[in-house]
Design a protein around this motif. Structure first.
Motif, PDB file in Angstrom:
ATOM      1  N   GLY A 184      53.644  17.157  34.688  1.00  0.00           N
ATOM      2  CA  GLY A 184      55.003  17.557  35.011  1.00  0.00           C
ATOM      3  C   GLY A 184      55.429  18.822  34.312  1.00  0.00           C
ATOM      4  O   GLY A 184      56.571  19.263  34.471  1.00  0.00           O
ATOM      5  N   PHE A 185      54.496  19.425  33.537  1.00  0.00           N
ATOM      6  CA  PHE A 185      54.800  20.665  32.832  1.00  0.00           C
ATOM      7  C   PHE A 185      53.689  21.672  33.110  1.00  0.00           C
ATOM      8  O   PHE A 185      52.538  21.303  33.364  1.00  0.00           O
ATOM      9  N   VAL A 186      54.037  22.942  33.057  1.00  0.00           N
ATOM     10  CA  VAL A 186      53.084  24.010  33.327  1.00  0.00           C
ATOM     11  C   VAL A 186      53.096  24.985  32.159  1.00  0.00           C
ATOM     12  O   VAL A 186      54.143  25.246  31.562  1.00  0.00           O
ATOM     13  N   LYS A 187      51.895  25.517  31.811  1.00  0.00           N
ATOM     14  CA  LYS A 187      51.769  26.416  30.669  1.00  0.00           C
ATOM     15  C   LYS A 187      52.300  27.797  31.043  1.00  0.00           C
ATOM     16  O   LYS A 187      51.832  28.419  31.996  1.00  0.00           O
ATOM     17  N   ILE A 188      53.256  28.265  30.268  1.00  0.00           N
ATOM     18  CA  ILE A 188      53.814  29.610  30.400  1.00  0.00           C
ATOM     19  C   ILE A 188      53.706  30.252  29.022  1.00  0.00           C
ATOM     20  O   ILE A 188      54.388  29.822  28.082  1.00  0.00           O
ATOM     21  N   ASP A 189      52.831  31.257  28.901  1.00  0.00           N
ATOM     22  CA  ASP A 189      52.557  31.870  27.599  1.00  0.00           C
ATOM     23  C   ASP A 189      52.094  30.788  26.623  1.00  0.00           C
ATOM     24  O   ASP A 189      51.104  30.132  26.864  1.00  0.00           O
ATOM     25  N   ASP A 190      52.808  30.563  25.538  1.00  0.00           N
ATOM     26  CA  ASP A 190      52.427  29.546  24.549  1.00  0.00           C
ATOM     27  C   ASP A 190      53.374  28.353  24.568  1.00  0.00           C
ATOM     28  O   ASP A 190      53.589  27.684  23.546  1.00  0.00           O
ATOM     29  N   ARG A 191      53.961  28.081  25.717  1.00  0.00           N
ATOM     30  CA  ARG A 191      54.859  26.927  25.824  1.00  0.00           C
ATOM     31  C   ARG A 191      54.567  26.187  27.127  1.00  0.00           C
ATOM     32  O   ARG A 191      53.794  26.649  27.969  1.00  0.00           O
ATOM     33  N   CYS A 192      55.162  25.016  27.266  1.00  0.00           N
ATOM     34  CA  CYS A 192      55.009  24.205  28.472  1.00  0.00           C
ATOM     35  C   CYS A 192      56.394  23.988  29.074  1.00  0.00           C
ATOM     36  O   CYS A 192      57.241  23.295  28.486  1.00  0.00           O
ATOM     37  N   ASP A 193      56.616  24.584  30.237  1.00  0.00           N
ATOM     38  CA  ASP A 193      57.902  24.440  30.932  1.00  0.00           C
ATOM     39  C   ASP A 193      57.805  23.361  32.003  1.00  0.00           C
ATOM     40  O   ASP A 193      56.733  23.138  32.589  1.00  0.00           O
ATOM     41  N   ALA A 194      58.922  22.697  32.248  1.00  0.00           N
ATOM     42  CA  ALA A 194      58.959  21.660  33.276  1.00  0.00           C
ATOM     43  C   ALA A 194      58.710  22.264  34.650  1.00  0.00           C
ATOM     44  O   ALA A 194      59.203  23.353  34.967  1.00  0.00           O
ATOM     45  N   VAL A 195      57.934  21.559  35.467  1.00  0.00           N
ATOM     46  CA  VAL A 195      57.660  22.000  36.826  1.00  0.00           C
ATOM     47  C   VAL A 195      58.845  21.621  37.706  1.00  0.00           C
ATOM     48  O   VAL A 195      59.249  20.453  37.750  1.00  0.00           O
ATOM     49  N   VAL A 196      59.402  22.607  38.394  1.00  0.00           N
ATOM     50  CA  VAL A 196      60.508  22.352  39.328  1.00  0.00           C
ATOM     51  C   VAL A 196      59.889  22.095  40.699  1.00  0.00           C
ATOM     52  O   VAL A 196      59.353  23.012  41.329  1.00  0.00           O
ATOM     53  N   VAL A 197      59.931  20.822  41.127  1.00  0.00           N
ATOM     54  CA  VAL A 197      59.291  20.440  42.380  1.00  0.00           C
ATOM     55  C   VAL A 197      60.320  20.512  43.505  1.00  0.00           C
ATOM     56  O   VAL A 197      61.327  19.790  43.491  1.00  0.00           O
ATOM     57  N   PRO A 198      60.087  21.377  44.503  1.00  0.00           N
ATOM     58  CA  PRO A 198      61.051  21.466  45.615  1.00  0.00           C
ATOM     59  C   PRO A 198      60.962  20.253  46.540  1.00  0.00           C
ATOM     60  O   PRO A 198      60.071  19.405  46.401  1.00  0.00           O
ATOM     61  N   SER A 199      61.874  20.179  47.489  1.00  0.00           N
ATOM     62  CA  SER A 199      61.833  19.090  48.474  1.00  0.00           C
ATOM     63  C   SER A 199      60.531  19.169  49.269  1.00  0.00           C
ATOM     64  O   SER A 199      60.000  20.257  49.510  1.00  0.00           O
ATOM     65  N   HIS A 200      60.034  18.000  49.689  1.00  0.00           N
ATOM     66  CA  HIS A 200      58.818  17.894  50.490  1.00  0.00           C
ATOM     67  C   HIS A 200      57.587  18.461  49.755  1.00  0.00           C
ATOM     68  O   HIS A 200      56.697  19.045  50.370  1.00  0.00           O
ATOM     69  N   ALA A 201      57.597  18.267  48.408  1.00  0.00           N
ATOM     70  CA  ALA A 201      56.450  18.693  47.597  1.00  0.00           C
ATOM     71  C   ALA A 201      56.126  17.597  46.590  1.00  0.00           C
ATOM     72  O   ALA A 201      56.908  16.654  46.394  1.00  0.00           O
ATOM     73  N   TYR A 202      54.968  17.729  45.954  1.00  0.00           N
ATOM     74  CA  TYR A 202      54.547  16.754  44.939  1.00  0.00           C
ATOM     75  C   TYR A 202      53.826  17.503  43.817  1.00  0.00           C
ATOM     76  O   TYR A 202      53.351  18.636  44.002  1.00  0.00           O
ATOM     77  N   LEU A 203      53.781  16.863  42.640  1.00  0.00           N
ATOM     78  CA  LEU A 203      53.104  17.471  41.489  1.00  0.00           C
ATOM     79  C   LEU A 203      51.618  17.665  41.789  1.00  0.00           C
ATOM     80  O   LEU A 203      50.954  16.785  42.342  1.00  0.00           O
TER      81      LEU A 203
END
Length: 260
Positions: A184-203
């Motif tokens: 549910g998180f994605v690596k951005i530089d040296d941190r992990c940001d929450a994945v924003v899942v749009p409608s009709h999508a899945y992780l």
């Protein structure tokens, strides 16, 4: 003038004599002629073999020159001997004692030594392994001989805590990334940001992309998932994110028309 047949018989006799002169040594080399001293009958078949510590030389079995601290192998090749355990061969003529330093022992082969646990080899000595805090001994004889505890990494001979951002977990890998983002998180530089899942999508935990994929029948467009405008005589592929024309139809201006 001698008859040609007589000359042929004479030449044949000479050749036969030459062959006969070499026959005995050849037979002796193969152990099939008369048995010489320091030999014994083969344990199977016919013929003979030299006693242990002797080797065939022409028609004889001659004693091997076995150095001190060695024993005969019975092999017909090489030196015919090997050094005792704890000794090493030198130039194929002698067996020298293998000096084993303190805090070391002979390997099972008997021809080399290794350090005891807690020590590592340095030149011809076994020196103590200096174990830093938060580390433990390994069986690896090369390198430092230790590795850091879980959650720590080796830095300049010490074990320091691994700096981990929020929403991560340790990989326990000996190389590569020490941590990865939680689901549910994605690596951005040296941190992990929450994945924003749009409608009709899945992780989607693929190592690339935004961290999500569109559901079947939808395709990504500007950070969203939009439904396909599926034309007539077309079908979704097995992944559900593309379409193709039915058999017998071809694509033309975004539509599926009869193929000609």
């Amino acid at each position: 003038m001698r008859h040609p047949l007589a000359r042929l018989i004479a030449k044949t006799a000479v050749i036969a004599g030459v062959i006969a002169s070499f026959a005995f040594p050849v037979l002796a080399q193969d152990g099939t002629g008369p048995m010489p001293e320091n030999a014994q009958p083969r344990s199977y078949g016919g013929g003979w073999v030299c006693d242990l510590g002797y080797r065939v030389a022409g028609t004889e079995c001659l004693a091997l020159d076995i150095p001190e601290h060695a024993y005969p192998t019975g092999r017909s090749y090489g030196t015919g001997w090997e050094c005792d355990r704890g000794y090493e061969e030198v130039n194929g003529i002698s067996c020298n004692f293998i000096p084993v330093p303190a805090n070391a022992f002979l390997r099972s082969s008997g021809y080399d030594w290794q350090c005891e646990r807690g020590f590592r080899q340095e030149d011809e000595a076994s020196v103590p392994i200096v174990l830093p805090e938060r580390a433990y001994l390994t069986e690896d004889n090369s390198g430092t001989g230790w590795t850091c505890d879980r959650g720590y990494e080796a830095v300049a001979g010490t074990c320091l805590p691994i700096a981990m951002p929020a929403n991560t977990y340790l990989t326990n890998a000996n190389y590569g990334a020490a941590w990865v983002c939680e689901r549910g998180f994605v690596k951005i530089d040296d941190r992990c940001d929450a994945v924003v899942v749009p409608s009709h999508a899945y992780l989607d935990e693929a190592s690339y992309g935004p961290g999500w994929s569109c559901e079947r029948g939808y395709e990504p467009l500007n950070g969203a998932c939009v439904a396909f405008d599926l034309p007539e005589n077309a079908y979704l592929d097995r992944f559900g994110n593309r379409w193709s024309c039915n058999r017998g139809f071809r694509l033309s201006d975004g539509m599926c028309v009869l193929a000609r």
